[in-house]
Design a protein around this motif. Structure first.
Motif, PDB file in Angstrom:
ATOM      1  N   LEU A 315      -9.778   1.322  -0.669  1.00 44.01           N
ATOM      2  CA  LEU A 315      -8.995   0.979  -1.847  1.00 44.01           C
ATOM      3  C   LEU A 315      -9.067  -0.513  -2.134  1.00 44.01           C
ATOM      4  CD1 LEU A 315      -7.140   1.825  -4.112  1.00 44.01           C
ATOM      5  CD2 LEU A 315      -5.203   1.723  -2.518  1.00 44.01           C
ATOM      6  N   ARG A 316      -8.967  -1.335  -1.097  1.00 45.53           N
ATOM      7  CA  ARG A 316      -9.060  -2.780  -1.294  1.00 45.53           C
ATOM      8  C   ARG A 316     -10.423  -3.173  -1.869  1.00 45.53           C
ATOM      9  NH1 ARG A 316      -6.141  -2.870   3.953  1.00 45.53           N
ATOM     10  NH2 ARG A 316      -4.028  -3.601   3.507  1.00 45.53           N
ATOM     11  N   VAL A 325      -8.669  -7.753 -11.785  1.00 46.59           N
ATOM     12  CA  VAL A 325      -7.717  -7.355 -10.747  1.00 46.59           C
ATOM     13  C   VAL A 325      -7.586  -8.481  -9.724  1.00 46.59           C
ATOM     14  CG1 VAL A 325      -7.281  -5.790  -8.816  1.00 46.59           C
ATOM     15  CG2 VAL A 325      -8.046  -4.878 -11.017  1.00 46.59           C
ATOM     16  N   THR A 326      -6.351  -8.867  -9.429  1.00 47.99           N
ATOM     17  CA  THR A 326      -6.073  -9.869  -8.402  1.00 47.99           C
ATOM     18  C   THR A 326      -5.313  -9.209  -7.264  1.00 47.99           C
ATOM     19  OG1 THR A 326      -5.945 -11.653 -10.034  1.00 47.99           O
ATOM     20  CG2 THR A 326      -4.936 -12.054  -7.884  1.00 47.99           C
ATOM     21  N   LEU A 327      -5.875  -9.269  -6.066  1.00 50.12           N
ATOM     22  CA  LEU A 327      -5.208  -8.730  -4.883  1.00 50.12           C
ATOM     23  C   LEU A 327      -4.384  -9.823  -4.223  1.00 50.12           C
ATOM     24  CD1 LEU A 327      -8.112  -6.659  -3.269  1.00 50.12           C
ATOM     25  CD2 LEU A 327      -6.177  -5.776  -4.553  1.00 50.12           C
ATOM     26  N   PHE A 328      -3.237  -9.434  -3.705  1.00 53.04           N
ATOM     27  CA  PHE A 328      -2.379 -10.352  -2.962  1.00 53.04           C
ATOM     28  C   PHE A 328      -2.374  -9.871  -1.512  1.00 53.04           C
ATOM     29  CE2 PHE A 328      -1.120 -10.628  -7.315  1.00 53.04           C
ATOM     30  CZ  PHE A 328      -0.708 -11.938  -7.519  1.00 53.04           C
ATOM     31  N   GLU A 329      -3.207 -10.495  -0.693  1.00 54.47           N
ATOM     32  CA  GLU A 329      -3.337 -10.027   0.687  1.00 54.47           C
ATOM     33  C   GLU A 329      -3.877 -11.124   1.583  1.00 54.47           C
ATOM     34  OE1 GLU A 329      -6.042  -6.775   0.766  1.00 54.47           O
ATOM     35  OE2 GLU A 329      -7.764  -7.953   0.153  1.00 54.47           O
ATOM     36  N   ALA A 330      -3.538 -11.018   2.857  1.00 53.38           N
ATOM     37  CA  ALA A 330      -4.107 -11.909   3.865  1.00 53.38           C
ATOM     38  C   ALA A 330      -5.576 -11.555   4.065  1.00 53.38           C
ATOM     39  CB  ALA A 330      -3.340 -11.764   5.172  1.00 53.38           C
ATOM     40  N   ASP A 331      -6.322 -12.461   4.694  1.00 56.30           N
ATOM     41  CA  ASP A 331      -7.747 -12.194   4.871  1.00 56.30           C
ATOM     42  C   ASP A 331      -7.978 -11.149   5.968  1.00 56.30           C
ATOM     43  OD1 ASP A 331      -7.872 -13.397   7.458  1.00 56.30           O
ATOM     44  OD2 ASP A 331      -8.166 -15.370   6.570  1.00 56.30           O
ATOM     45  N   ARG A 332      -9.223 -10.795   6.177  1.00 58.52           N
ATOM     46  CA  ARG A 332      -9.567  -9.686   7.068  1.00 58.52           C
ATOM     47  C   ARG A 332      -9.181  -9.932   8.517  1.00 58.52           C
ATOM     48  NH1 ARG A 332     -15.530  -7.493   5.038  1.00 58.52           N
ATOM     49  NH2 ARG A 332     -14.885  -6.946   2.903  1.00 58.52           N
ATOM     50  N   SER A 333      -8.981 -11.189   8.889  1.00 58.73           N
ATOM     51  CA  SER A 333      -8.632 -11.489  10.279  1.00 58.73           C
ATOM     52  C   SER A 333      -7.175 -11.141  10.589  1.00 58.73           C
ATOM     53  CB  SER A 333      -8.880 -12.968  10.575  1.00 58.73           C
ATOM     54  OG  SER A 333      -7.967 -13.790   9.849  1.00 58.73           O
ATOM     55  N   VAL A 334      -6.384 -10.891   9.556  1.00 56.06           N
ATOM     56  CA  VAL A 334      -4.957 -10.622   9.722  1.00 56.06           C
ATOM     57  C   VAL A 334      -4.705  -9.124   9.632  1.00 56.06           C
ATOM     58  CG1 VAL A 334      -2.644 -11.009   8.776  1.00 56.06           C
ATOM     59  CG2 VAL A 334      -4.346 -12.860   8.730  1.00 56.06           C
ATOM     60  N   ALA A 335      -4.032  -8.575  10.629  1.00 53.59           N
ATOM     61  CA  ALA A 335      -3.705  -7.152  10.612  1.00 53.59           C
ATOM     62  C   ALA A 335      -2.735  -6.856   9.475  1.00 53.59           C
ATOM     63  CB  ALA A 335      -3.091  -6.739  11.948  1.00 53.59           C
ATOM     64  N   LYS A 336      -2.935  -5.697   8.837  1.00 54.51           N
ATOM     65  CA  LYS A 336      -2.106  -5.328   7.700  1.00 54.51           C
ATOM     66  C   LYS A 336      -1.773  -3.835   7.757  1.00 54.51           C
ATOM     67  CE  LYS A 336      -5.329  -7.127   5.023  1.00 54.51           C
ATOM     68  NZ  LYS A 336      -5.939  -8.154   5.882  1.00 54.51           N
ATOM     69  N   ARG A 402      -9.698   8.334  -7.210  1.00 55.04           N
ATOM     70  CA  ARG A 402      -8.971   8.527  -8.468  1.00 55.04           C
ATOM     71  C   ARG A 402      -8.211   7.262  -8.842  1.00 55.04           C
ATOM     72  NH1 ARG A 402      -5.014  13.465  -7.860  1.00 55.04           N
ATOM     73  NH2 ARG A 402      -4.191  12.562  -9.813  1.00 55.04           N
ATOM     74  N   PHE A 403      -7.599   6.649  -7.853  1.00 56.69           N
ATOM     75  CA  PHE A 403      -6.820   5.434  -8.085  1.00 56.69           C
ATOM     76  C   PHE A 403      -7.727   4.314  -8.589  1.00 56.69           C
ATOM     77  CE2 PHE A 403      -4.345   1.709  -7.340  1.00 56.69           C
ATOM     78  CZ  PHE A 403      -3.008   2.093  -7.320  1.00 56.69           C
ATOM     79  N   ILE A 404      -8.831   4.105  -7.915  1.00 55.17           N
ATOM     80  CA  ILE A 404      -9.766   3.037  -8.306  1.00 55.17           C
ATOM     81  C   ILE A 404     -10.294   3.286  -9.719  1.00 55.17           C
ATOM     82  CG2 ILE A 404     -12.002   1.982  -7.789  1.00 55.17           C
ATOM     83  CD1 ILE A 404     -11.414   2.678  -4.801  1.00 55.17           C
TER      84      ILE A 404
END
Length: 411
Positions: A315-316, A325-336, A402-404
């Motif tokens: 999804l990301r 589209v602007t995502l608000f998220e930490a980078d890949r090194s950070v667990a989410k 579907r979401f994307i």
């Protein structure tokens, strides 16, 4: 661990959630609103109905429905003990996490004095901020904040030793952001709190469905979560260390029990809801292996987390590839957690959610989700907050696609 629908029992999982049979405008409903409240597993629904159908009874009676109610509560607390890694006599139920936190904060405040300090964070849901701020105001305490790094969407721990100091009595921290999904690096915070003799109060409402929690191993003293976020009923759960609980003096009626954990459970509890807690926890255990329920929960969560993360990664990636589209998220090194916050240029978040529902039968939500301080720091309140998509083990890769596709078609 990489996991897909071919290695995850998604068909069997979906069969356990009656809500997934719903259609809207002739299409199967796709639920991406799990962070606001998950769908309820069938076994939990059945337990709630069975309690009510068999005749409920209040506590301390000399008749079967009363004894059965007491046994249901006891079994629910055993299940919570296995789920959170705590003793059953440390578990209390309440209306919701917010109500319980307010009661606990009021009680703890009696042990503090003017000049003492507490610590809250800019990342947290206000349910783990405002009860402590109100308590601090009532007792003349100083409030310090752990700030968020708006570039990395993690907590800024660079001045941790100053924020948490010898005057600190309590640190309130969320295990994961319900808005942007960042899993908090709790270890250095808990370690510093213990160095100065402060208690750690942790909000696990958003984290509990997505990661294994061991209260004592994580250095937490007061842990709160809510069953309606992990496939069960609307019940708040507090797990307070025994040495703190025994001295806690919550507001209560004079005849009510003065012993723990009952003294925190004011009034008649939601017994039918409590009946649904154990089956919700057994859902996690059903994925795992081991001789004990705790072992089955642990190994089960590994599989659930891997599957959810596979969905979230797709999804990301899909959303990031869409222009505007602007995502608000930490980078890949950070667990989410599998929670994705985003905005679409030129379309208000609420309008996006309405289009998703009316044209695509996809249910997702918008707003600041009570993470209002984080929203203010990111300056997104004026644009309607985030659109938040949350994934659960009953979601599918087809729903993600579907979401994307739905977002890509926004005009």
């Amino acid at each position: 661990m990489k996991i897909t629908e071919t290695t995850f029992p998604i068909t069997e999982v979906r069969e356990q959630f009656p809500a997934l049979k719903r259609t809207y405008h002739g299409k199967p409903a796709a639920y991406f609103d799990g962070p606001g409240g998950s769908q309820v597993v069938k076994s939990s629904i059945q337990a709630i109905a069975a309690y009510m159908e068999n005749g409920g009874g209040n506590l301390h009676g000399c008749f079967p429905s009363s004894w059965e109610t007491e046994e249901i509560i006891a079994e629910a607390k055993k299940a919570v003990g296995d789920f959170l890694g705590v003793q059953t006599n440390e578990v209390a139920f309440g209306a919701n996490m917010t109500t319980l936190t307010i009661a606990i904060a009021n009680a703890l405040g009696k042990q503090f004095q003017a000049g003492d300090e507490i610590v809250v964070t800019e990342m947290d849901h206000r349910a783990n901020v405002d009860p402590w701020l109100l308590m601090a105001k009532d007792h003349g305490l100083t409030v310090r904040w752990i700030q968020v790094d708006t570039e990395t969407l993690t907590l800024d721990l660079s001045d941790l030793n100053d924020v948490i100091n010898e005057k600190t009595k309590l640190v309130a921290i969320g295990l994961a952001s319900n808005a942007v999904g960042t899993i908090i690096d709790l270890a250095p915070i808990a370690k510093r709190a213990k160095e100065v003799g402060a208690w750690v109060a942790a909000d696990a409402v958003h984290a509990a469905p997505h990661m294994l929690i061991d209260r004592d191993q994580m250095g937490i003293d007061i842990l709160l979560c809510s069953a309606y976020k992990f496939f069960g009923p609307h019940i708040g759960i507090a797990a307070i260390k025994e040495d703190i609980f025994k001295d806690l003096e919550p507001y209560k009626l004079v005849p009510a029990p003065s012993y723990y954990p009952d003294k925190l459970e004011t009034g008649t509890q939601n017994h039918e809801g409590i009946a649904g807690i154990q089956p919700a926890i057994e859902f996690f255990a059903s994925f795992g292996e081991g001789e004990t329920r705790r072992q089955r929960i642990e190994s089960g969560l590994v599989k659930i987390e891997a599957y959810e993360n596979s969905l979230a990664t797709r999804l990301r990636e899909g959303l990031a590839a869409i222009e505007g589209v602007t995502l608000f998220e930490a980078d890949r090194s950070v667990a989410k957690t599998p929670t994705i916050a985003f905005q679409v240029k030129g379309t208000a978040p609420e309008k996006v959610c309405k289009i998703m529902a009316e044209e695509h039968s996809i249910f997702t939500a918008s707003g600041n989700f009570y993470a209002s301080t984080l929203a203010e720091r990111l300056d997104i309140n004026k644009t309607g907050g985030w659109i938040r998509a949350g994934l659960a083990p009953y979601n599918t890769f087809e729903e993600v696609e579907r979401f994307i596709q739905a977002v890509s078609e926004l005009k």
